[in-house]
Design a protein around this motif. Structure first.
Motif, mmCIF file in Angstrom:
data_model
loop_
_atom_site.group_PDB
_atom_site.id
_atom_site.type_symbol
_atom_site.label_atom_id
_atom_site.label_comp_id
_atom_site.label_asym_id
_atom_site.label_seq_id
_atom_site.Cartn_x
_atom_site.Cartn_y
_atom_site.Cartn_z
ATOM 1 N N ALA A 196 -10.797 -4.962 -2.790
ATOM 2 C CA ALA A 196 -9.628 -4.129 -2.554
ATOM 3 C C ALA A 196 -9.274 -3.370 -3.813
ATOM 4 O O ALA A 196 -8.960 -3.961 -4.827
ATOM 5 C CB ALA A 196 -8.456 -5.006 -2.137
ATOM 6 N N ARG A 202 0.077 -2.377 8.453
ATOM 7 C CA ARG A 202 -0.848 -1.257 8.576
ATOM 8 C C ARG A 202 -0.830 -0.730 10.001
ATOM 9 O O ARG A 202 -0.871 -1.500 10.951
ATOM 10 C CB ARG A 202 -2.255 -1.700 8.175
ATOM 11 C CG ARG A 202 -2.354 -2.066 6.703
ATOM 12 C CD ARG A 202 -3.629 -2.813 6.368
ATOM 13 N NE ARG A 202 -3.732 -3.032 4.933
ATOM 14 C CZ ARG A 202 -3.200 -4.071 4.300
ATOM 15 N NH1 ARG A 202 -2.544 -4.986 4.975
ATOM 16 N NH2 ARG A 202 -3.324 -4.186 2.986
ATOM 17 N N MET A 249 -6.506 0.976 11.000
ATOM 18 C CA MET A 249 -7.578 0.856 10.014
ATOM 19 C C MET A 249 -8.828 1.548 10.548
ATOM 20 O O MET A 249 -9.178 1.390 11.712
ATOM 21 C CB MET A 249 -7.892 -0.615 9.741
ATOM 22 C CG MET A 249 -6.740 -1.404 9.192
ATOM 23 S SD MET A 249 -7.201 -3.139 9.021
ATOM 24 C CE MET A 249 -5.652 -3.837 8.484
ATOM 25 N N ASP A 297 -3.984 4.609 7.985
ATOM 26 C CA ASP A 297 -3.466 4.426 6.630
ATOM 27 C C ASP A 297 -4.349 3.514 5.782
ATOM 28 O O ASP A 297 -4.045 3.259 4.626
ATOM 29 C CB ASP A 297 -2.024 3.914 6.644
ATOM 30 C CG ASP A 297 -1.829 2.668 7.500
ATOM 31 O OD1 ASP A 297 -2.837 2.105 7.976
ATOM 32 O OD2 ASP A 297 -0.670 2.266 7.697
ATOM 33 N N SER A 298 -5.460 3.033 6.358
ATOM 34 C CA SER A 298 -6.400 2.195 5.611
ATOM 35 C C SER A 298 -7.826 2.558 6.005
ATOM 36 O O SER A 298 -8.129 2.692 7.192
ATOM 37 C CB SER A 298 -6.175 0.710 5.903
ATOM 38 O OG SER A 298 -4.876 0.306 5.537
ATOM 39 N N MET A 304 -3.565 6.904 1.410
ATOM 40 C CA MET A 304 -4.160 5.810 2.171
ATOM 41 C C MET A 304 -4.697 4.768 1.200
ATOM 42 O O MET A 304 -5.059 5.094 0.074
ATOM 43 C CB MET A 304 -5.330 6.312 3.026
ATOM 44 C CG MET A 304 -4.977 7.343 4.064
ATOM 45 S SD MET A 304 -6.485 7.936 4.896
ATOM 46 C CE MET A 304 -5.791 9.143 6.025
ATOM 47 N N GLU A 305 -4.774 3.524 1.653
ATOM 48 C CA GLU A 305 -5.464 2.525 0.851
ATOM 49 C C GLU A 305 -6.924 2.523 1.281
ATOM 50 O O GLU A 305 -7.261 2.926 2.399
ATOM 51 C CB GLU A 305 -4.849 1.137 1.028
ATOM 52 C CG GLU A 305 -5.052 0.521 2.386
ATOM 53 C CD GLU A 305 -4.457 -0.872 2.504
ATOM 54 O OE1 GLU A 305 -4.058 -1.464 1.479
ATOM 55 O OE2 GLU A 305 -4.381 -1.374 3.634
#
Length: 200
Positions: A28, A59, A62, A95-96, A154-155
């Protein structure tokens, strides 16, 4: 000012990500915010707090990208890589992003690394592999995807296939068979002429 990026390693159980059963070791890359370049390093406690917050973060959606886009760009540029299946995520509920730098066969990666083998083959169905072209431009798939994630708030997680067997047949056996397996056949559970009863 610069972003401080720390790597956290965790075994993620099988789960549904964008409708796909997914199990991986995820590294991560958590952007902890701006951090002066001359500031003292964050403490272990601060890193643990940030990791816990990331773990509990809600979240919306994904997106799992298995890294095949590196073979399908209309040209060998960062934008062409994004346009295969990532550019369209901007402005959506995603967002992931979970991005796999192929790791298929085992230990072959499409990001510029000294840990493992860089997959630059252009033989057979890999004729359009842009890995080396991107590296020659001073970037790679992971840098491109990380940049997109930052620009779109975003991650992003780097993921890898474990015990992948794509290299057991077809073009992959010819052009994506890792040097590690060539050097250590004694580590394998079978060969192309003596296949195991079950599995690839």
């Amino acid at each position: 000012m610069k972003y401080l990026c720390k790597v956290a390693i965790g075994l993620r159980p099988a789960s549904w990500i964008a409708g796909i059963p997914f199990a991986c070791i995820a590294f991560a890359c958590i952007v902890l915010g701006t951090h002066p370049s001359n500031a003292a390093p964050l403490t272990l406690e601060a890193l643990r707090t940030a990791r816990e917050a990331a773990k509990l973060r809600e979240r919306k959606l994904m997106f799992n990208n298995d890294g095949g886009d590196v073979l399908n760009g209309v040209e060998h540029t960062p934008q062409a890589l994004l346009d295969v299946q990532t550019s369209g995520l901007a402005g959506t509920q995603v967002d992931s992003i979970f991005y796999t730098t192929r790791s298929s066969g085992f230990g072959l990666f499409t990001h510029n690394t000294q840990v493992g083998e860089i997959f630059t083959s252009t033989g057979g169905r890999y004729y359009n592999n842009m890995t080396q072209s991107l590296i020659d431009q001073g970037t790679d798939v992971l840098k491109v995807m990380s940049g997109f994630a930052r620009q779109n708030d975003m991650e992003i997680f780097w993921s890898m296939r474990m015990n992948d067997t794509h290299d057991a047949s077809g073009d992959s056996a010819l052009y994506a068979f890792p040097q590690l397996k060539k050097d250590h056949p004694e580590w394998l559970m079978g060969t192309s002429t003596n296949r195991p009863a079950y599995g690839a």
